[in-house]
Design a protein around this motif. Sequence first.
Motif, PDB file in Angstrom:
ATOM      1  N   PRO A   1      -5.690 -16.605   6.757  1.00 37.00           N
ATOM      2  CA  PRO A   1      -6.162 -16.276   8.104  1.00 37.00           C
ATOM      3  C   PRO A   1      -5.119 -15.423   8.822  1.00 37.00           C
ATOM      4  O   PRO A   1      -3.949 -15.383   8.437  1.00 37.00           O
ATOM      5  CB  PRO A   1      -6.302 -17.643   8.770  1.00 37.00           C
ATOM      6  CG  PRO A   1      -5.309 -18.510   8.056  1.00 37.00           C
ATOM      7  CD  PRO A   1      -5.306 -18.025   6.639  1.00 37.00           C
ATOM      8  N   GLY A   2      -5.567 -14.731   9.855  1.00 40.22           N
ATOM      9  CA  GLY A   2      -4.611 -13.984  10.648  1.00 40.22           C
ATOM     10  C   GLY A   2      -4.907 -12.506  10.675  1.00 40.22           C
ATOM     11  O   GLY A   2      -5.987 -12.050  10.289  1.00 40.22           O
ATOM     12  N   GLU A   3      -3.931 -11.733  11.153  1.00 42.29           N
ATOM     13  CA  GLU A   3      -4.103 -10.320  11.407  1.00 42.29           C
ATOM     14  C   GLU A   3      -2.978  -9.528  10.740  1.00 42.29           C
ATOM     15  O   GLU A   3      -1.839  -9.955  10.700  1.00 42.29           O
ATOM     16  CB  GLU A   3      -4.053 -10.027  12.913  1.00 42.29           C
ATOM     17  CG  GLU A   3      -5.000 -10.864  13.764  1.00 42.29           C
ATOM     18  CD  GLU A   3      -4.481 -12.258  14.043  1.00 42.29           C
ATOM     19  OE1 GLU A   3      -5.319 -13.184  14.149  1.00 42.29           O
ATOM     20  OE2 GLU A   3      -3.245 -12.434  14.134  1.00 42.29           O
ATOM     21  N   GLY A   4      -3.343  -8.361  10.221  1.00 39.24           N
ATOM     22  CA  GLY A   4      -2.349  -7.377   9.835  1.00 39.24           C
ATOM     23  C   GLY A   4      -1.746  -7.498   8.451  1.00 39.24           C
ATOM     24  O   GLY A   4      -0.794  -6.775   8.145  1.00 39.24           O
ATOM     25  N   LEU A   5      -2.270  -8.359   7.577  1.00 41.10           N
ATOM     26  CA  LEU A   5      -1.647  -8.528   6.270  1.00 41.10           C
ATOM     27  C   LEU A   5      -1.687  -7.245   5.452  1.00 41.10           C
ATOM     28  O   LEU A   5      -0.682  -6.854   4.837  1.00 41.10           O
ATOM     29  CB  LEU A   5      -2.315  -9.670   5.500  1.00 41.10           C
ATOM     30  CG  LEU A   5      -1.737  -9.926   4.091  1.00 41.10           C
ATOM     31  CD1 LEU A   5      -0.253 -10.277   4.169  1.00 41.10           C
ATOM     32  CD2 LEU A   5      -2.528 -11.023   3.380  1.00 41.10           C
ATOM     33  N   ILE A   6      -2.827  -6.571   5.426  1.00 43.33           N
ATOM     34  CA  ILE A   6      -2.908  -5.330   4.651  1.00 43.33           C
ATOM     35  C   ILE A   6      -1.942  -4.293   5.205  1.00 43.33           C
ATOM     36  O   ILE A   6      -1.243  -3.598   4.446  1.00 43.33           O
ATOM     37  CB  ILE A   6      -4.350  -4.799   4.632  1.00 43.33           C
ATOM     38  CG1 ILE A   6      -5.182  -5.626   3.631  1.00 43.33           C
ATOM     39  CG2 ILE A   6      -4.396  -3.315   4.266  1.00 43.33           C
ATOM     40  CD1 ILE A   6      -6.635  -5.253   3.553  1.00 43.33           C
ATOM     41  N   ALA A   7      -1.842  -4.198   6.527  1.00 39.86           N
ATOM     42  CA  ALA A   7      -0.904  -3.248   7.128  1.00 39.86           C
ATOM     43  C   ALA A   7       0.528  -3.584   6.748  1.00 39.86           C
ATOM     44  O   ALA A   7       1.324  -2.694   6.418  1.00 39.86           O
ATOM     45  CB  ALA A   7      -1.072  -3.241   8.648  1.00 39.86           C
ATOM     46  N   ILE A   8       0.881  -4.860   6.791  1.00 40.97           N
ATOM     47  CA  ILE A   8       2.242  -5.270   6.421  1.00 40.97           C
ATOM     48  C   ILE A   8       2.560  -4.827   5.001  1.00 40.97           C
ATOM     49  O   ILE A   8       3.597  -4.199   4.735  1.00 40.97           O
ATOM     50  CB  ILE A   8       2.408  -6.794   6.553  1.00 40.97           C
ATOM     51  CG1 ILE A   8       2.357  -7.222   8.020  1.00 40.97           C
ATOM     52  CG2 ILE A   8       3.726  -7.256   5.915  1.00 40.97           C
ATOM     53  CD1 ILE A   8       2.236  -8.724   8.211  1.00 40.97           C
ATOM     54  N   LEU A   9       1.674  -5.149   4.063  1.00 42.58           N
ATOM     55  CA  LEU A   9       1.936  -4.839   2.659  1.00 42.58           C
ATOM     56  C   LEU A   9       1.916  -3.332   2.405  1.00 42.58           C
ATOM     57  O   LEU A   9       2.683  -2.828   1.572  1.00 42.58           O
ATOM     58  CB  LEU A   9       0.925  -5.562   1.776  1.00 42.58           C
ATOM     59  CG  LEU A   9       0.935  -7.102   1.913  1.00 42.58           C
ATOM     60  CD1 LEU A   9      -0.015  -7.730   0.908  1.00 42.58           C
ATOM     61  CD2 LEU A   9       2.339  -7.657   1.757  1.00 42.58           C
ATOM     62  N   ALA A  10       1.074  -2.609   3.127  1.00 37.42           N
ATOM     63  CA  ALA A  10       1.059  -1.154   2.988  1.00 37.42           C
ATOM     64  C   ALA A  10       2.375  -0.551   3.470  1.00 37.42           C
ATOM     65  O   ALA A  10       2.911   0.382   2.852  1.00 37.42           O
ATOM     66  CB  ALA A  10      -0.117  -0.564   3.769  1.00 37.42           C
ATOM     67  N   HIS A  11       2.924  -1.088   4.551  1.00 39.63           N
ATOM     68  CA  HIS A  11       4.223  -0.615   5.013  1.00 39.63           C
ATOM     69  C   HIS A  11       5.316  -0.897   3.977  1.00 39.63           C
ATOM     70  O   HIS A  11       6.211  -0.070   3.752  1.00 39.63           O
ATOM     71  CB  HIS A  11       4.597  -1.288   6.343  1.00 39.63           C
ATOM     72  CG  HIS A  11       3.904  -0.722   7.541  1.00 39.63           C
ATOM     73  ND1 HIS A  11       2.654  -1.133   7.935  1.00 39.63           N
ATOM     74  CD2 HIS A  11       4.287   0.220   8.445  1.00 39.63           C
ATOM     75  CE1 HIS A  11       2.298  -0.475   9.035  1.00 39.63           C
ATOM     76  NE2 HIS A  11       3.281   0.355   9.359  1.00 39.63           N
ATOM     77  N   LEU A  12       5.245  -2.057   3.339  1.00 39.75           N
ATOM     78  CA  LEU A  12       6.292  -2.440   2.387  1.00 39.75           C
ATOM     79  C   LEU A  12       6.419  -1.458   1.228  1.00 39.75           C
ATOM     80  O   LEU A  12       7.525  -1.217   0.735  1.00 39.75           O
ATOM     81  CB  LEU A  12       6.004  -3.837   1.821  1.00 39.75           C
ATOM     82  CG  LEU A  12       6.097  -5.044   2.752  1.00 39.75           C
ATOM     83  CD1 LEU A  12       5.854  -6.325   1.976  1.00 39.75           C
ATOM     84  CD2 LEU A  12       7.435  -5.100   3.455  1.00 39.75           C
ATOM     85  N   VAL A  13       5.313  -0.899   0.781  1.00 41.11           N
ATOM     86  CA  VAL A  13       5.343  -0.064  -0.416  1.00 41.11           C
ATOM     87  C   VAL A  13       5.360   1.431  -0.095  1.00 41.11           C
ATOM     88  O   VAL A  13       5.159   2.258  -0.994  1.00 41.11           O
ATOM     89  CB  VAL A  13       4.147  -0.385  -1.350  1.00 41.11           C
ATOM     90  CG1 VAL A  13       4.195  -1.841  -1.790  1.00 41.11           C
ATOM     91  CG2 VAL A  13       2.814  -0.074  -0.680  1.00 41.11           C
ATOM     92  N   SER A  14       5.634   1.785   1.163  1.00 40.07           N
ATOM     93  CA  SER A  14       5.527   3.202   1.541  1.00 40.07           C
ATOM     94  C   SER A  14       6.726   3.674   2.365  1.00 40.07           C
ATOM     95  O   SER A  14       6.579   4.496   3.264  1.00 40.07           O
ATOM     96  CB  SER A  14       4.228   3.440   2.329  1.00 40.07           C
ATOM     97  OG  SER A  14       4.195   2.627   3.502  1.00 40.07           O
ATOM     98  N   THR A  15       7.912   3.169   2.037  1.00 34.01           N
ATOM     99  CA  THR A  15       9.090   3.538   2.825  1.00 34.01           C
ATOM    100  C   THR A  15       9.744   4.847   2.376  1.00 34.01           C
ATOM    101  O   THR A  15      10.551   5.408   3.119  1.00 34.01           O
ATOM    102  CB  THR A  15      10.159   2.430   2.759  1.00 34.01           C
ATOM    103  OG1 THR A  15      10.582   2.258   1.401  1.00 34.01           O
ATOM    104  CG2 THR A  15       9.622   1.112   3.300  1.00 34.01           C
ATOM    105  N   ASP A  16       9.416   5.340   1.186  1.00 34.26           N
ATOM    106  CA  ASP A  16      10.163   6.486   0.664  1.00 34.26           C
ATOM    107  C   ASP A  16      10.004   7.768   1.474  1.00 34.26           C
ATOM    108  O   ASP A  16      11.004   8.451   1.736  1.00 34.26           O
ATOM    109  CB  ASP A  16       9.825   6.719  -0.819  1.00 34.26           C
ATOM    110  CG  ASP A  16       8.339   6.794  -1.093  1.00 34.26           C
ATOM    111  OD1 ASP A  16       7.564   6.157  -0.361  1.00 34.26           O
ATOM    112  OD2 ASP A  16       7.942   7.504  -2.043  1.00 34.26           O
ATOM    113  N   PRO A  17       8.812   8.157   1.947  1.00 33.79           N
ATOM    114  CA  PRO A  17       8.728   9.417   2.697  1.00 33.79           C
ATOM    115  C   PRO A  17       9.491   9.378   4.021  1.00 33.79           C
ATOM    116  O   PRO A  17      10.195  10.334   4.360  1.00 33.79           O
ATOM    117  CB  PRO A  17       7.227   9.611   2.928  1.00 33.79           C
ATOM    118  CG  PRO A  17       6.576   8.796   1.868  1.00 33.79           C
ATOM    119  CD  PRO A  17       7.463   7.608   1.708  1.00 33.79           C
ATOM    120  N   VAL A  18       9.358   8.292   4.762  1.00 39.24           N
ATOM    121  CA  VAL A  18      10.039   8.247   6.049  1.00 39.24           C
ATOM    122  C   VAL A  18      11.552   8.223   5.855  1.00 39.24           C
ATOM    123  O   VAL A  18      12.309   8.814   6.635  1.00 39.24           O
ATOM    124  CB  VAL A  18       9.549   7.054   6.898  1.00 39.24           C
ATOM    125  CG1 VAL A  18       9.879   5.705   6.275  1.00 39.24           C
ATOM    126  CG2 VAL A  18      10.144   7.138   8.308  1.00 39.24           C
TER     127      VAL A  18
END
Length: 327
Positions: free
Chosen positions: A115-132
């Motif tokens: 339950p809750g909010e934002g899990l997909i966003a959290i995990l998407a952020h975790l695997v996408s740090t290289d460009p920034v």
Amino acid sequence: MHPVEPHQEHRPDSAPAGATPPREVRADGPLGAAAVRVMLTAPSRTRLLELLGITGEDARELPALMDAAAADDAVLQRITERANALRARAGLETPPVDLPAVQEEDDTLTQRIAPGEGLIAILAHLVSTDPVQTWHRARGLSTADSWRTLADLGQQMRVHRASSGRLGLHQVRWTALNWAGRLVTRERLQFDLHRVEDRWVIGVHVPAEGPLEPAAVDAALTSMRTYAETHYADLGVGREFRCDSWLLNPLLIETLGADSNIGSFAARWRLLESRRDDDSVAFFVFGVRPPYDPGRLPRRTRLERLVAERLADGRGWESWIGELRLD
């Protein structure tokens, strides 16, 4: 990753001395779901959570959710889509990914995991740090300061837990702005570069991370000025700062005093314009989101009494935009 000039799609990671600094970087190509699954389940994820500021209960709960997401093909595919959007490019005027527009859809999908909010966003952020991080390097930010900037993800998760009691992420618009390369943390404050009319200025933001001591604010402003004048000299920035916040309301100086931490911060700014902003101050002071009963807000401190009384009697709260120029 390749820094990108207008009309030029590939450059080295940082411009040679004397060259025009890049204005954007772009990913070499999209991630596949298999690669994302490996990243979510790799032993190195423990260190990644630390680097991104994810601590306490969030750090203890998240690995099991990462495993569950990696094992669910539909959830994994959604994470991959969001990650590829986040990592596509980063730079001065890169628009942040519109994660709020898809959050309800994403949250519905992940209810079968937790339950809750934002899990997909959290995990998407975790695997996408290289460009920034490529963008950060291209603009002279150290590796340590790059990670410190991105560690705001963990801070936003702590804010979410404090207000909801569970793991999640509500401020996806803000974290997407960070992953677009638009934010930098220096000392106690966060900063962004944005246009005001025909010029660039430095925006100032205050993370909810303890006392706002005047000396710490001075150090942060000085640090950002030095960094901006060195690594964003092409924009002519470093002396003009803007802040848009509930913290600039003059009532804070009147009630708390100009010698208080908050009053001192508010007194720095030349005020330009205001707007009614009840829900923002309710969130930042009390950690509540609508709907809430203003009459039941706590009144334990002078700040809480000031804000709660104004929300309860209908006078409300105004946030202000202020300007600060350093000599």
